[in-house]
Design a protein around this motif. Structure first.
Motif, short mmCIF file in Angstrom:
data_model
loop_
_atom_site.label_atom_id
_atom_site.label_comp_id
_atom_site.label_asym_id
_atom_site.label_seq_id
_atom_site.Cartn_x
_atom_site.Cartn_y
_atom_site.Cartn_z
N GLN A 27 -14.65 26.03 -3.36
CA GLN A 27 -13.73 26.67 -3.53
C GLN A 27 -12.54 26.20 -2.63
O GLN A 27 -11.22 25.90 -2.89
CB GLN A 27 -13.80 28.13 -3.37
CG GLN A 27 -12.53 28.83 -3.67
CD GLN A 27 -12.80 30.30 -3.60
OE1 GLN A 27 -13.71 30.81 -2.77
NE2 GLN A 27 -12.29 31.30 -4.31
N SER A 28 -13.04 25.85 -1.33
CA SER A 28 -12.03 25.38 -0.47
C SER A 28 -11.51 24.09 -0.95
O SER A 28 -10.34 23.47 -0.66
CB SER A 28 -12.50 25.14 0.90
OG SER A 28 -11.69 24.74 1.90
N ALA A 29 -12.39 23.21 -1.29
CA ALA A 29 -11.98 21.70 -1.79
C ALA A 29 -11.03 21.88 -3.09
O ALA A 29 -9.83 21.29 -3.13
CB ALA A 29 -13.10 21.15 -2.38
N ALA A 30 -11.20 22.70 -4.05
CA ALA A 30 -10.48 22.92 -5.28
C ALA A 30 -8.99 23.31 -4.79
O ALA A 30 -7.95 22.91 -5.28
CB ALA A 30 -11.05 23.92 -6.20
N LYS A 34 -5.49 21.19 -5.24
CA LYS A 34 -4.32 21.71 -5.97
C LYS A 34 -3.20 21.68 -5.19
O LYS A 34 -2.16 21.19 -5.60
CB LYS A 34 -4.64 23.22 -6.18
CG LYS A 34 -5.58 23.45 -7.32
CD LYS A 34 -5.87 24.91 -7.64
CE LYS A 34 -6.88 24.97 -8.73
NZ LYS A 34 -7.28 26.75 -8.88
N SER A 35 -3.17 22.03 -3.84
CA SER A 35 -2.04 21.87 -3.08
C SER A 35 -1.58 20.38 -2.80
O SER A 35 -0.37 20.23 -3.02
CB SER A 35 -2.33 22.41 -1.66
OG SER A 35 -3.18 21.65 -0.91
N GLU A 36 -2.43 19.77 -2.86
CA GLU A 36 -2.06 18.03 -2.76
C GLU A 36 -1.50 17.59 -4.04
O GLU A 36 -0.45 16.67 -4.15
CB GLU A 36 -3.25 17.01 -2.31
CG GLU A 36 -3.67 17.37 -1.02
CD GLU A 36 -2.71 16.95 0.09
OE1 GLU A 36 -1.94 16.19 -0.17
OE2 GLU A 36 -2.66 17.80 1.17
N VAL A 37 -2.04 17.88 -5.08
CA VAL A 37 -1.39 17.63 -6.41
C VAL A 37 -0.05 18.12 -6.51
O VAL A 37 0.73 17.35 -7.11
CB VAL A 37 -2.45 18.01 -7.67
CG1 VAL A 37 -1.77 18.04 -8.93
CG2 VAL A 37 -3.65 17.20 -7.76
N TYR A 38 0.13 19.40 -6.24
CA TYR A 38 1.45 20.06 -6.15
C TYR A 38 2.40 19.30 -5.48
O TYR A 38 3.57 19.07 -5.66
CB TYR A 38 1.51 21.43 -5.65
CG TYR A 38 2.74 22.05 -5.82
CD1 TYR A 38 3.25 22.49 -6.86
CD2 TYR A 38 3.64 22.32 -4.52
CE1 TYR A 38 4.68 23.13 -6.95
CE2 TYR A 38 4.78 22.90 -4.67
CZ TYR A 38 5.28 23.23 -5.70
OH TYR A 38 6.54 23.64 -5.55
N ALA A 39 2.08 18.89 -4.25
CA ALA A 39 2.88 17.91 -3.34
C ALA A 39 3.37 16.60 -3.77
O ALA A 39 4.52 16.13 -3.91
CB ALA A 39 2.20 17.87 -1.96
N VAL A 40 2.39 16.05 -4.62
CA VAL A 40 2.49 14.45 -5.17
C VAL A 40 3.48 14.91 -6.45
O VAL A 40 4.50 14.04 -6.71
CB VAL A 40 1.33 14.09 -5.67
CG1 VAL A 40 1.76 12.78 -6.49
CG2 VAL A 40 0.59 13.63 -4.56
#
Length: 82
Positions: A27-30, A34-40
């Motif tokens: 859950q923590s990795a997901a 998600k936050s990194e994909v949003y930043a990209v």
């Protein structure tokens, strides 16, 4: 017939037990992914020309590395087994 007040089925949106062990790590990795994909994606929306240039360079570098790797394997495999 079942009384509606006695029926306790369905997902309420919050789990009763908090995840532990592997589930907690997953859950923590997901959440991190998600936050990194949003930043990209936010960066790509802000700078579309830079994003397309980086994507093109990445594709070309991958193709060049693939070709170098294939030529290296083909030439060294046959001389090794002789």
């Amino acid at each position: 017939m079942v009384d509606k007040q006695d029926l306790h089925a369905g997902f309420t949106g919050t789990p009763v037990e908090q995840p532990e062990g592997v589930a907690k790590v997953a859950q923590s990795a997901a959440s991190g992914v998600k936050s990194e994909v949003y930043a990209v994606t936010a960066g790509a929306r802000s700078h579309p020309h830079t994003a397309s240039a980086l994507l093109t360079i990445g594709i070309l570098a991958f193709g060049f590395g693939y070709l170098l790797g294939r030529s290296s394997v083909e030439s060294s495999t046959y001389s090794y087994w002789r």
